[in-house]
Design an enzyme around this catalytic site. Structure first.
Site, PDB file in Angstrom:
ATOM      1  N   HIS A 714       4.838   6.145 -13.644  1.00 33.70           N
ATOM      2  CA  HIS A 714       3.524   5.807 -13.742  1.00 33.70           C
ATOM      3  C   HIS A 714       3.487   4.545 -14.307  1.00 33.70           C
ATOM      4  CE1 HIS A 714      -0.673   5.458 -13.360  1.00 33.70           C
ATOM      5  NE2 HIS A 714      -0.924   6.967 -12.699  1.00 33.70           N
ATOM      6  N   TYR A 833     -12.885  12.427 -16.255  1.00 28.16           N
ATOM      7  CA  TYR A 833     -12.088  11.371 -16.141  1.00 28.16           C
ATOM      8  C   TYR A 833     -12.121  10.778 -14.481  1.00 28.16           C
ATOM      9  CZ  TYR A 833      -8.199   8.068 -16.376  1.00 28.16           C
ATOM     10  OH  TYR A 833      -7.313   6.802 -16.154  1.00 28.16           O
ATOM     11  N   THR A 846      -6.186  -0.326 -14.657  1.00 29.36           N
ATOM     12  CA  THR A 846      -7.425   0.674 -14.412  1.00 29.36           C
ATOM     13  C   THR A 846      -8.397   0.761 -15.556  1.00 29.36           C
ATOM     14  OG1 THR A 846      -6.229   2.445 -15.578  1.00 29.36           O
ATOM     15  CG2 THR A 846      -5.930   1.953 -13.163  1.00 29.36           C
TER      16      THR A 846
END
Length: 1459
Positions: A714, A833, A846
């Site tokens: 990620h 979230y 993001t």
């Protein structure tokens, strides 16, 4: 001895081992067969006088069966017979005969010398040339090089033979090992069965036998271990020999008494050279792309154009530089020595370059300002503000249709804006209101006020603003560093995420084929990224997203460190790493200076799958190092992988483009068994903890049954980048039928060259290393066992139903999740979230959307308390609008969490404590959600192919006792299956509100007059369709105008017009007068109206004269063509001799009429008008035709009437007819159409309509819908050719064109009934056809989505019609009978019942169709033994049953049930 001779030839390297074996076999055959057959010839041979070569040439009649034997015989004969003639077939020493007899060779000069010495008394010395001396000097080095080459070849042969012997030994040992293992298994099974039988029968002798069998099995096991050790030793020796072979010296030199000698490894040097060339090409491509992106949207050609314009303007006396050229000329002369007039040209070029750079800079600044505006995101649907309208116009002007590269907009994207501390704190406090109690909220407000008032916030914001000015993005680097790379927790589950295959389709079950095709497709995607050939993602086809994350998608690895990790990225690599059955391999995808094809990759992967060798000790668990603690992995990497074979193999994995995992297990989706899909997802998320390399940017996982998935790290990028890779690669090249696989499931294509073998990576893992691996595996196992994952496939409704609620699908799902969590947790809310992208800004990643709001909580409470629907709908709308506003804020840089995060990082750098930041950033996110992005590209229409959609992916939640969306990391009080059921229930509850009914009342356009003014409301989808239709009509109008211009000037064309203008202007530039004195008059005429400076007034006058001259020539040309076409004497010529007039006419026609470029209507303006014959001749012809039909008295009466007509009325009527002849194109056609057809009130069925029958001797398809689709598509292509005028007109004898007027109304034409007369309605454009089947009418589009559909797509629509078993509406089955009956009755019915409402809409769909397709329920065919079948065929076409044909249409295509 022949064997000794062959052995000597093989030892000397003259023949190979295969040739030697073949020669021995051929010699045996020769001795037993050939000698017996030629026994008499051999007995007559005299060895003293006869020639051996002649004898053997006659014996070797069959050259193919004795090819290798002839080589040996030629060697023997030429050894003793050095001058063997070439014509005998023994040409071995031709290579030495011809050079030795050349003029400047030592041999030839010596022959001359000896001959002259014998003929004369004086000694003659041959002339020694420089070439001869060079040849002598280099003879020794050439000889040594030849010997060295021979030694190298002998060494290589020896190595190959040794390798083959070792490979054979290994294979033999492996087969022996398999046999021993089988024996062990059989013995063990028999021993167990004897023990079981002993316990049952209480027979101790059976136990003795069982022990004997176990001892035998143990002995076999010892033999297996011994064989395994031998195999390992042999492989080690083989690898050592291979390593020694690879240590060949690329370049070396030796200093000897003969000088310096150089030695090269040519193969290695070629590889080094190819690698250098490839690196240079990549560097040049990157440089070119950077240059293109730096000046985008301008092009280098625009710079050249500006330079040329500036230079030519200066040449013609116009200074476009405002005097700067004259100021710059002295500087160029003084400092650069440029000689006039070149100094002027250089100055113009330099100033043009500066102006061009200035324009490009201004252009890019304008684009940057356009992209910094985000007000368009906040516009309410149907109400667009004036700034947004202006922005939209400018954006479409500046940003669209520029063919951008992937990184073209990077320099124009705005920086992420830094919000004020007050706004961020205010948003944070509002987001915490539904989650905190009153006392907790008061405490949080106090901390926030203290944070803002003490100056800490001002100080931290100051440093953050400095960074926002300096860095491209003030968040991304710290987010990557502190959130991901500094984390010491295992990245498996906690950081990595997964993506699942398209579970409803499976292109192949062959594992190696699926792996090869998908790998190749992904590598092609990487190639397009490197070349910047794909465009960036554009929102609304206008606003670009940041493409920065694509740079590190391939050849990127997360390298562990003790304090923090770091990312290693390579710009280039040529291999991928493959993991299978505990073994690692290195597989090249770029080999031999080319990219391998999918079938070649499949061959390598299949070799890996077929390899049954065991992994090295510890190799099978090696990947567990990447799954455990990062600090432990970093120390192990430093201790055990710093040198030797471990470092080499680890580099091969970490420097690969990506990792491919060929899994031994199967994974699939079964709608009846949810656990299979859960297992599928868990295998992708973490596997068994030791079969995934989690450090790689992504790993492609291919299961044994052909299913695939992805596990991605990620830190380098976010999920949308991997989602686009899926769409671009997998959808385009993999799952679409007939794209990448054969019928057997293997990759299409054939190898284009040698395919390299996969390289097995070697590992030397000692006990200490294996102990660390085991500890990491335990950590990974504990972590993955703590994962409770469940996937829900919800297929009851989707995005379309949500949009019909006038709601954002994202808001719809988020509110359903809030409702589900509230029900699952027993009436509690949690901090939620949701990830939102910030790629509207440079290097954006993001931002967090805090989905749990006051409005969403109010909606959930109302939903659970049983409030009435109106109140729930109102709260639902408020919550949805709030969520959309928050999402827009997050996308435009107005989020909460990233700003607070960066403030916290700055506070740590400044060593400043802030209780507010500490408390704000340490809240637990118990519900983490994310929508898997799809449909980012236009590669696939998911509305048409919903099964191609991936099943999505998932990632770990932030809190250990929280929930995720697609999967769940379970804590003590969580149950993923129960929560999945709650989600489904919540989705249905929200969907079933009455808001669904209200959504259907939307209108395309409406306005309301209120106190605030007039409010407009639009249905954007319908308006978009209307706009697209207008654009299409405009394009068709432009096409028709272009064709009319082309036809009116045919065959000269616009090019000849431009040539005429260019020729006239060029003549004027050269001082000639092409106007024959008319130019001065035109100049004076122009000067009266427009002031044009000299010499441009002269050029303008010449251009006008050339244009009018061209028009006059075109008119004369057309007149000549018309006169030629008016001659019809050629039709009356008798076969044989032709008159001189007709011969002259034929020649003129071939010159003036024949052209390969004529379009359908090119000759319409040249065709003559139908002549009006004299009345007297027409009457005479009429009387003559009636003579055989009338009696004498009737004939006499008819002649009297004719004389009376000619004497009284004929001249007047002929006069009016002549007037019409001069006025119209044809004095007959319009009246014939009107009075013969349209004024007729009789039924047109049978009386007017006609039919055409199929080719009855052929039947290409028995499938009705397939034949209908193919025929309809063919008709439509024909219409397209008519509209575009790409067909040529029909030509009689390939010379005389026929009129093409009737083609215009062949399609989209309907006869509309009227009470007095009918009329024809013709449309220039339509996009559908009408279909009639089983009494039901359908509207079928053949042009959809801005493209013409293919036959297979039409077939799919027709099949749905045939499969539709719904009954027709009352009266619908007989509706077509209206067109078959009386015209007046049909006209009145049309007026009374089809003027409005649904009847009018449906009738318009039929009448405005291109044509009518009838899918008949009956069959029709031709049988030579039964004429009645063909009669029935024709009658069905002519009239049917009177109610299954729409007779008003220009034509109907009728397809019967048998095709």
């Amino acid at each position: 001895d022949f064997d000794a001779l062959v052995l000597e030839a093989y030892t000397k390297g003259r023949i190979t081992a295969q040739e030697a074996d073949a020669a021995k076999s051929e010699f045996t055959q020769f001795r037993t067969v050939t000698v017996r057959e030629h026994r008499f010839q051999l007995s007559q041979f005299d060895y003293k006088s006869d020639r051996l070569d002649v004898l053997f040439a006659s014996l070797f009649t069959d050259s193919t069966s004795t090819n290798n034997l002839q080589i040996i015989v030629k060697m023997v004969l030429t050894t003793f017979h050095g001058n063997a003639a070439v014509e005998r077939g023994f040409s071995v020493n031709k290579e030495c005969l011809e050079p030795n007899l050349q003029g400047l060779s030592i041999r030839s000069l010596r022959l001359v010398y000896e001959w002259q010495k014998g003929k004369t008394a004086a000694e003659i010395i041959a002339k020694v040339t420089e070439e001869m001396l060079k040849s002598v000097r280099s003879a020794r080095s050439r000889y040594r090089a030849m010997l060295e080459q021979q030694r190298a070849e002998a060494s290589h042969r020896k190595y190959e033979e040794s390798r083959k012997r070792k490979d054979a030994t290994v294979l033999e040992l492996q087969s022996k090992q398999k046999k021993l293992l089988l024996d062990v298994a059989v013995l063990t099974k028999d021993a167990d069965s004897l023990v079981y039988q002993c316990e049952t029968d209480s027979n101790m002798s059976l136990l003795v036998k069982s022990n004997a069998l176990r001892r035998a099995a143990q002995q076999k096991k010892e033999e297996v271990e011994k064989v395994e050790k031998e195999i390992v030793a042999l492989e080690a020796n083989r690898n050592k020999a291979m390593a020694e072979a690879h240590q060949a010296v690329v370049f070396a030199f030796n200093i000897t008494d003969q000088g310096v000698e150089f030695e090269f490894d040519h193969d290695a040097l070629l590889r080094v050279w190819a690698s250098g060339v490839r690196a240079y090409k990549k560097w040049y491509a990157r440089f070119k792309n950077r240059l293109r992106n730096g000046i985008y949207p301008a092009k280098p050609s625009s710079l050249l154009t500006m330079m040329l314009v500036m230079i030519f303007a200066t040449m013609f006396g116009n200074d476009l530089s405002f005097g700067y050229v004259k100021q710059l000329n002295p500087l160029l002369v003084r400092y650069l020595g440029v000689v006039p007039p070149h100094d002027t040209y250089a100055s113009c070029a330099l100033i043009a370059c500066i102006l061009w750079l200035l324009v490009v800079l201004i252009y890019k600044l304008l684009i940057g300002q356009m992209l910094a505006y985000h007000g368009w995101m906040y516009e309410a649907r149907g109400r667009v503000s004036r700034p947004t309208k202006v922005w939209a116009v400018l954006a479409k002007t500046l940003l669209r249709n520029r063919r951008p590269g992937l990184f073209s907009f990077q320099n124009s994207l705005p920086r992420l804006p830094l919000p004020s501390v007050g706004d961020t704190v205010r948003r944070y406090l509002v987001s915490m209101e539904p989650l905190l109690g009153d006392e907790e909220m008061l405490e949080m407000r106090r901390l926030a006020a203290e944070f803002q008032s003490t100056g800490i916030a001002r100080k931290l914001q100051f440093y953050l603003r400095l960074k926002s000015w300096w860095a491209p993005n003030y968040v991304s680097d710290w987010w990557e560093e502190f959130v991901y790379l500094y984390s010491r927790d295992p990245i498996m589950v906690n950081s990595n995420y997964y993506a699942v295959d398209a579970i409803f389709v499976r292109p192949t079950r062959v594992q190696a084929a699926r792996a090869a095709n998908v790998s190749w497709a992904m590598l092609q995607f990487w190639r397009r990224i490197c070349r910047e050939e794909m465009p960036p993602i554009l929102l609304n086809d206008t606003v670009p997203l940041c493409s920065w994350q694509y740079e590190r998608q391939f050849a990127t690895t997360r390298i562990p460190g003790e304090e923090r990790d770091y990312l290693m990225h390579l710009n280039d690599t040529r291999h991928i790493a493959v993991f299978h059955s505990g073994r690692f391999y290195k597989v090249y995808f770029h080999y031999g200076n080319r990219w391998l094809e999918p079938c070649e990759l499949e061959a390598q992967f299949q070799r890996i799958v077929d390899d049954k060798s065991p992994p090295a000790p510890g190799e099978a668990e090696l990947a567990a190092l990447t799954a455990g603690e990062r600090k432990v992995w970093a120390r192990a990497r430093k201790d055990f992988f710093r040198r030797g074979v471990n470092k080499t193999s680890l580099d091969a994995v970490e420097r690969a483009a990506f990792v491919l995992v060929l899994d031994d297990e199967e994974a699939d989706y079964d709608p009846k068994d949810d656990s299979k899909l859960d297992h599928f997802a868990k295998s992708l998320l973490h596997g068994n903890g030791r079969n995934r390399w989690f450090d790689k940017s992504f790993s492609l996982i291919v299961f044994a049954n052909g299913r695939i998935g992805v596990n991605a790290e990620h830190s380098w990028a976010d999920a949308p980048v991997m989602s686009q890779l899926w769409e671009e690669a997998v959808i385009t090249y993999d799952i679409v039928p007939d794209t990448g696989y054969t019928a057997t499931g293997h990759c299409k294509g054939t190898p284009k060259g040698p395919v390299p073998n996969p390289i097995r990576l070697q590992w030397d893992l000692n006990d200490a290393c294996r102990s660390v691996i085991a500890s990491q595996l335990r950590v990974a196992t504990d972590l993955l066992n703590d994962v409770d994952l469940h996937l829900v496939v919800h297929r009851q409704f989707g995005k379309g139903a949500m949009k019909r609620c006038s709601m954002s699908p994202d808001a719809f799902i988020q509110l359903a999740l809030q409702l589900a969590y509230f029900r699952d947790s027993g009436g509690e809310f949690c901090l939620t979230y949701e990830a939102s992208m910030t790629r509207l800004f440079k290097e954006g990643r993001t931002e967090t959307v805090r989905s749990c709001t006051n409005e969403s909580c109010a909606f959930v409470r109302a939903m659970e308390s049983g409030a009435n629907n109106e109140e729930v709908i109102r709260l639902l709308r408020q919550a949805s609008e709030k969520h959309q506003t928050m999402y827009r804020d997050a996308m435009t840089g107005k989020g909460v969490d990233r700003h607070l995060f960066t403030l916290y990082v700055v506070s740590k750098y400044c060593k400043t404590q802030s209780p507010f930041l500490e408390k704000a950033l340490h809240c637990q996110w118990k519900l983490s959600t994310s929508q898997t992005p799809h449909g980012q590209t236009s590669k696939m229409d998911f509305h048409k192919n919903p099964d191609f959609l991936s099943a999505g992916g998932g990632f770990g939640p932030v809190s250990h006792d929280g929930y995720g969306v697609s999967y769940i990391i379970a804590g003590e009080d969580t149950d993923s299956r129960r929560f999945g059921e709650q989600i489904c229930r919540a989705l249905l509850d929200v969907k079933n509100l009455r808001i669904m009914a209200e959504a259907h009342q939307a209108v395309v356009f409406a306005f309301n007059i209120t106190d605030e003014g007039i409010q407009l409301d639009f249905d954007h989808t319908v308006l978009r369709e209307v706009f697209a239709s207008i654009v299409r009509s405009y394009k068709k109008g432009i096409g028709r105008l272009k064709n009319r211009v082309w036809n009116s000037t045919y065959p000269m064309g616009p090019k000849s017009f431009c040539l005429a203008l260019f020729g006239g202007t060029s003549a004027a530039l050269l001082g000639r007068d092409p106007t024959f004195g008319c130019g001065a008059k035109i100049e004076s005429l122009i000067s009266r109206f427009v002031t044009v400076p000299a010499p441009y007034n002269r050029y303008l006058a010449v251009s006008i004269f050339s244009g009018f001259s061209w028009l006059a020539v075109a008119r004369v040309y057309k007149s000549v063509q018309s006169q030629l076409l008016a001659y019809h004497g050629w039709m009356y010529e008798v076969r044989g001799p032709t008159s001189w007039r007709t011969k002259l006419w034929f020649g003129a026609c071939r010159v003036l009429l024949w052209s390969s470029g004529a379009s359908l209507f090119s000759f319409q303006g040249c065709l003559p008008t139908l002549p009006v014959p004299p009345v007297k001749k027409t009457v005479d012809r009429y009387l003559l035709s009636m003579e055989p039909l009338l009696s004498e008295s009737e004939m006499a009466e008819t002649r009297a009437l004719a004389r009376d007509f000619l004497a009284k009325e004929s001249w007047k009527l002929q006069f009016y007819l002549k007037l019409k002849y001069y006025w119209t194109n044809n004095y007959v056609s319009d009246w014939w159409e009107e009075f013969v057809y349209l004024y007729s009130r009789d039924p047109i069925m049978v009386n007017s309509n006609y039919y055409g029958v199929d080719a009855v001797l052929l039947n290409p398809s028995n499938v009705q819908v397939a034949r209908a689709a193919n025929m309809a598509w063919g008709f439509l292509r024909y219409w397209r050719n008519i509209s575009r005028q790409t067909m040529q007109p029909l030509m009689v004898q390939n010379l005389v064109p026929l009129c093409s007027w009737q083609y215009e109304r062949q399609f989209a034409t309907t006869r509309i009934p009227g009470e007095e007369r009918d009329y024809l309605m013709h449309l220039n454009d339509t996009r559908h056809i009408a279909v009639f089947h089983s009494g039901r009418f359908y509207k079928v589009y053949f042009h959809y989505g801005n493209r013409w559909l293919e036959p297979c797509e039409l077939e799919a629509q027709f099949q749905r019609i045939v499969d539709d078993k719904s009954p027709p509406a009352p009266g619908e089955a007989e509706l077509a009978a209206l067109t078959a009956g009386e015209r007046k009755v049909w006209a009145r019915a049309r007026k009374d019942f089809f003027r409005r409402g649904v009847n009018k809409t449906s009738l318009d769909a039929v009448e405005r169709a291109a044509f009518v397709l009838v899918l008949d329920d009956e069959e029709a065919d031709y049988d030579p033994k039964d004429d009645s079948k063909l009669d029935h065929f024709a009658k069905s076409l002519l009239h049917g049953n009177g109610r299954n044909r729409w007779f008003d249409k220009s034509f109907s295509l009728i397809v019967f049930a048998n095709g």
